[in-house]
Design an enzyme around this catalytic site. Structure first.
Site, PDB file in Angstrom:
ATOM      1  N   LYS A 224       1.836   8.686  -9.066  1.00  0.00           N
ATOM      2  CA  LYS A 224       1.999   9.341  -7.768  1.00  0.00           C
ATOM      3  C   LYS A 224       3.133  10.361  -7.816  1.00  0.00           C
ATOM      4  O   LYS A 224       4.234  10.033  -8.236  1.00  0.00           O
ATOM      5  CB  LYS A 224       2.261   8.283  -6.692  1.00  0.00           C
ATOM      6  CG  LYS A 224       1.111   7.295  -6.527  1.00  0.00           C
ATOM      7  CD  LYS A 224       1.444   6.167  -5.580  1.00  0.00           C
ATOM      8  CE  LYS A 224       2.470   5.214  -6.133  1.00  0.00           C
ATOM      9  NZ  LYS A 224       2.663   3.998  -5.319  1.00  0.00           N
TER      10      LYS A 224
ATOM     11  N   THR B 117       7.974   6.619   5.856  1.00  0.00           N
ATOM     12  CA  THR B 117       7.060   6.382   4.733  1.00  0.00           C
ATOM     13  C   THR B 117       7.137   4.950   4.218  1.00  0.00           C
ATOM     14  O   THR B 117       6.717   4.669   3.092  1.00  0.00           O
ATOM     15  CB  THR B 117       7.382   7.350   3.583  1.00  0.00           C
ATOM     16  OG1 THR B 117       8.762   7.180   3.194  1.00  0.00           O
ATOM     17  CG2 THR B 117       7.162   8.793   4.006  1.00  0.00           C
TER      18      THR B 117
ATOM     19  N   GLY C 141       6.148   1.563   3.164  1.00  0.00           N
ATOM     20  CA  GLY C 141       4.875   0.921   2.862  1.00  0.00           C
ATOM     21  C   GLY C 141       3.783   1.834   2.353  1.00  0.00           C
ATOM     22  O   GLY C 141       2.622   1.418   2.253  1.00  0.00           O
ATOM     23  N   THR C 142       4.116   3.070   1.985  1.00  0.00           N
ATOM     24  CA  THR C 142       3.066   3.989   1.510  1.00  0.00           C
ATOM     25  C   THR C 142       2.430   3.501   0.210  1.00  0.00           C
ATOM     26  O   THR C 142       1.212   3.611   0.037  1.00  0.00           O
ATOM     27  CB  THR C 142       3.621   5.406   1.305  1.00  0.00           C
ATOM     28  OG1 THR C 142       4.815   5.341   0.509  1.00  0.00           O
ATOM     29  CG2 THR C 142       3.937   6.072   2.629  1.00  0.00           C
ATOM     30  N   GLY C 143       3.230   2.973  -0.705  1.00  0.00           N
ATOM     31  CA  GLY C 143       2.682   2.482  -1.967  1.00  0.00           C
ATOM     32  C   GLY C 143       1.765   1.297  -1.760  1.00  0.00           C
ATOM     33  O   GLY C 143       0.682   1.211  -2.365  1.00  0.00           O
ATOM     34  N   CYS C 144       2.171   0.367  -0.914  1.00  0.00           N
ATOM     35  CA  CYS C 144       1.344  -0.800  -0.588  1.00  0.00           C
ATOM     36  C   CYS C 144       0.021  -0.349   0.020  1.00  0.00           C
ATOM     37  O   CYS C 144      -1.060  -0.848  -0.335  1.00  0.00           O
ATOM     38  CB  CYS C 144       2.053  -1.708   0.410  1.00  0.00           C
ATOM     39  SG  CYS C 144       3.696  -2.260  -0.090  1.00  0.00           S
TER      40      CYS C 144
END
Length: 274
Positions: free
Chosen positions: A175, A206, A208-211
């Site tokens: 990412k 932002t 929790g964007t990865g989750c």
């Protein structure tokens, strides 16, 4: 009726923006039945992580056995796993049950900067968990740890993605939202590199964007979409959630997972029958 299912194996975020809570919201919004196995309880909010209480390896094993023996998941998303002992339990159970469509989000540091993975767990992750995974989704800082190199350009991203994928024997979605000045992500799978362009959304919230991204990918894999199409659909979903501009908390707030929820049951106003 039957529906596709997905399991999230991750930590609980009591403030609801990341971890198990974000995963379940995302999976529901992406059309699958969501299940969970909790690796740790965290006391956290938008400003940081206050405390972590890990599940024991035996209890995590019991959670995984309970799910797989009854409602077999069509996809598995793995998030925060802070110790090598827990990673080994997960790798063992996934191999035992022959799980597929496994997406690993290597959560090492929270968006607030708090460390979430012990140093010995990184080796267990790369040697035992990633080889059974379908996809790993590191951001730039995580990819630097996994590849052992500094990433400062798109060329560096390509080199790092290949290094991680070839050494860990899984596909890689690197990412570009950290350190590289765009929202473009790079997929390395089956020896090929594919770029996914994305627009940078001016939203400071932002958490929790990865989750959310990894859970959306797992959901789409569960429904039978290809890896590339699952990534594209997940990126479109997260763009919508960020564009809703939810503003909660005093730090890096959560996104609006239910931005496109317009059913009768979601309405928060009372409409009189005419």
């Amino acid at each position: 009726m039957k529906c596709k299912t997905a399991l999230t194996i991750a930590g609980s975020d009591c403030s609801g923006g990341a971890g198990i809570q974000a995963d379940i919201k995302t999976m529901i919004m992406n059309g699958v039945y969501a299940m969970s196995a909790i690796t740790a309880m965290t006391a956290q909010n938008t400003t940081g992580v206050k405390a972590i209480q890990e599940s024991t390896p035996e209890f995590l094993k019991q959670q995984l056995d309970a799910v797989f023996e009854d409602i077999y998941p069509d996809a598995v998303k793995i998030g925060m796993v802070s110790s090598s002992e827990l990673i080994r339990v997960i790798a063992d159970r996934l191999a035992y049950y022959g799980a597929g469509n496994i997406v690993v989000d290597p959560v090492m540091v929270a968006s607030s900067g708090s460390a979430l993975m012990k140093s010995d767990a990184v080796r267990a992750l790369t040697e035992e968990l990633l080889p059974v995974a379908s996809l790993v989704t590191p951001n730039i800082p995580e990819a630097q740890v996994l590849s052992g190199m500094i990433i400062e350009s798109k060329e560096d991203m390509s080199t790092a993605a290949k290094q991680i994928g070839d050494s860990c024997h899984c596909a890689v979605l690197l990412k570009g939202g950290h350190s590289i000045n765009d929202a473009n992500d790079l997929l390395y799978a089956n020896g090929e590199l594919v770029w996914f362009e994305g627009k940078r959304i001016d939203n400071p919230n932002t958490h929790g964007t990865g989750c959310t991204l990894s859970s959306a990918i797992a959901s789409n894999l569960a429904k039978g979409f290809s890896l590339a199409e699952s990534v594209k659909r997940a990126k479109d979903y997260i763009s919508g959630a960020l564009s809703a501009m939810l503003d909660l908390g005093k730090g890096s707030g959560p996104m609006m997972h239910n931005f496109d929820l317009n059913s009768l049951f979601s309405k928060n106003t009372l409409e009189k029958n005419i």
